[in-house]
Write a protein that holds these residues in place. Structure first.
Motif, mmCIF file in Angstrom:
data_model
loop_
_atom_site.group_PDB
_atom_site.id
_atom_site.type_symbol
_atom_site.label_atom_id
_atom_site.label_comp_id
_atom_site.label_asym_id
_atom_site.label_seq_id
_atom_site.Cartn_x
_atom_site.Cartn_y
_atom_site.Cartn_z
ATOM 1 N N ASN A 196 0.815 -1.211 0.000
ATOM 2 C CA ASN A 196 0.000 0.000 0.000
ATOM 3 C C ASN A 196 0.850 1.263 0.000
ATOM 4 N N ALA A 197 2.001 1.228 0.687
ATOM 5 C CA ALA A 197 2.851 2.415 0.751
ATOM 6 C C ALA A 197 3.572 2.672 -0.560
ATOM 7 N N THR A 198 3.958 1.608 -1.263
ATOM 8 C CA THR A 198 4.729 1.761 -2.504
ATOM 9 C C THR A 198 3.896 1.566 -3.762
ATOM 10 N N GLY A 235 8.970 -1.800 12.729
ATOM 11 C CA GLY A 235 8.610 -0.428 13.051
ATOM 12 C C GLY A 235 9.493 0.591 12.343
ATOM 13 N N LYS A 236 10.790 0.311 12.283
ATOM 14 C CA LYS A 236 11.708 1.220 11.589
ATOM 15 C C LYS A 236 11.425 1.246 10.091
ATOM 16 N N ASN A 240 10.260 4.533 7.729
ATOM 17 C CA ASN A 240 10.933 4.906 6.477
ATOM 18 C C ASN A 240 9.947 4.939 5.317
ATOM 19 N N LEU A 241 9.041 3.975 5.259
ATOM 20 C CA LEU A 241 8.043 3.964 4.198
ATOM 21 C C LEU A 241 7.097 5.150 4.329
ATOM 22 N N ARG A 242 6.791 5.546 5.570
ATOM 23 C CA ARG A 242 5.893 6.682 5.770
ATOM 24 C C ARG A 242 6.524 7.967 5.231
ATOM 25 N N LEU A 244 8.926 8.176 2.935
ATOM 26 C CA LEU A 244 9.064 8.077 1.483
ATOM 27 C C LEU A 244 7.734 8.295 0.779
ATOM 28 N N SER A 245 6.662 7.759 1.314
ATOM 29 C CA SER A 245 5.345 7.950 0.693
ATOM 30 C C SER A 245 4.914 9.403 0.743
ATOM 31 N N SER A 246 5.241 10.113 1.847
ATOM 32 C CA SER A 246 4.905 11.546 1.923
ATOM 33 C C SER A 246 5.717 12.344 0.910
ATOM 34 N N ARG A 247 6.969 11.970 0.695
ATOM 35 C CA ARG A 247 7.770 12.650 -0.326
ATOM 36 C C ARG A 247 7.218 12.428 -1.714
ATOM 37 N N LEU A 248 6.790 11.189 -1.992
ATOM 38 C CA LEU A 248 6.214 10.910 -3.307
ATOM 39 C C LEU A 248 4.927 11.682 -3.534
ATOM 40 N N LYS A 249 4.096 11.819 -2.488
ATOM 41 C CA LYS A 249 2.871 12.611 -2.630
ATOM 42 C C LYS A 249 3.170 14.081 -2.891
ATOM 43 N N GLU A 250 4.189 14.620 -2.211
ATOM 44 C CA GLU A 250 4.568 16.019 -2.452
ATOM 45 C C GLU A 250 5.123 16.207 -3.853
ATOM 46 N N ARG A 251 5.843 15.207 -4.368
ATOM 47 C CA ARG A 251 6.424 15.326 -5.701
ATOM 48 C C ARG A 251 5.356 15.369 -6.770
#
Length: 252
Positions: A196-198, A235-236, A240-242, A244-251
């Motif tokens: 779901n994240a990627t 958890g780590k 990291n996925l959280r 990265l997913s926020s960066r992809l949404k901003e992009r």
């Protein structure tokens, strides 16, 4: 009496005269550069004027119907694994319909050789559609659902990537089982979170891992799975996925 002849002084005076003749003023330099640029522009314009009338012919790509008399039909054969043979019988109509109706190809199942054969025909419009159909069948044989594998027919920027746990780290016995368990998580929670994240689809087939998605998303999912194999806590990896997913949404 005549003074003695000095050859060195004569040579120095001649050299000075030659140097004085070679000296060019700034006005002369600018005028020569302008003349050279004008001649080069004239040559370029003349060459372009000469090239304009001779245009290269532009040929449209040939369709499959036009290739009938020049070459044989293209054929692809995909071997079906033993564990996917029974599900293939159940989902045969879901696989058969888009390949025949959408891609205009011919397909059949050879039970003796356990292979799916795909072939172009007279109604085939795009000759590259046979490669899409082969990737679709190959994805289904890897373990992907028909609905997920159908995305390979609709989109052009989707790819398949496969690797093994031992490609990341050499593990044997219980260590290998624990690494596969960390990738899947309890009730598949970790695998679903990575998907779901990627925005990818992941299949765990024993020690082999298959990923379906875009090039960038496959890289993110592969890095997350690699961290889990190397021993990172889930958890780590989630954090990291959280990010990265926020960066992809901003992009986007």
């Amino acid at each position: 009496p005549q003074p003695p002849h000095n050859s060195n002084s004569d040579g120095a005076s001649l050299a000075m005269d030659e140097d004085e003749e070679v000296i060019i003023t700034a006005d002369q330099l600018t005028s020569t550069m302008a003349a050279a640029s004008g001649s080069s522009d004239a040559n370029v314009s003349g060459s372009s004027a000469e090239q304009k009338p001779s245009d290269k012919p532009d040929f449209a790509p040939l369709a499959a119907k036009e290739l009938k008399g020049t070459s044989r039909w293209e054929i692809r054969r995909i071997r079906v694994p033993q564990h996917r043979f029974s599900p293939l019988k159940v989902d045969w109509m879901k696989i058969y319909s888009p390949i025949v109706e959408y891609l205009k190809l011919q397909i059949r199942m050879n039970p003796k050789t356990r292979m799916i054969e795909i072939r172009t025909c007279e109604e085939t419009v795009d000759t590259g559609s046979i490669q899409k159909a082969a990737d679709f069948i190959r994805a289904y044989c890897m373990g992907f659902a028909v609905e997920d594998a159908l995305a390979l027919l609709r989109m052009d920027d989707l790819y398949l990537e496969s690797f093994e746990v031992k490609d990341v780290k050499t593990l044997n016995g219980d260590h290998l089982s624990r690494a596969i368990g960390r990738i899947a998580g309890k009730d598949g929670k970790t695998k679903f979170t990575i998907e779901n994240a990627t925005k990818t689809r992941i299949v765990l087939a024993d020690s082999k891992i298959h990923i379906l998605g875009t090039f960038q998303n496959i890289k993110v999912a592969r890095d997350a799975i690699g961290n889990l194999i190397l021993g990172s806590p889930p958890g780590k990896v989630y954090s990291n996925l959280r990010t990265l997913s926020s960066r992809l949404k901003e992009r986007f």
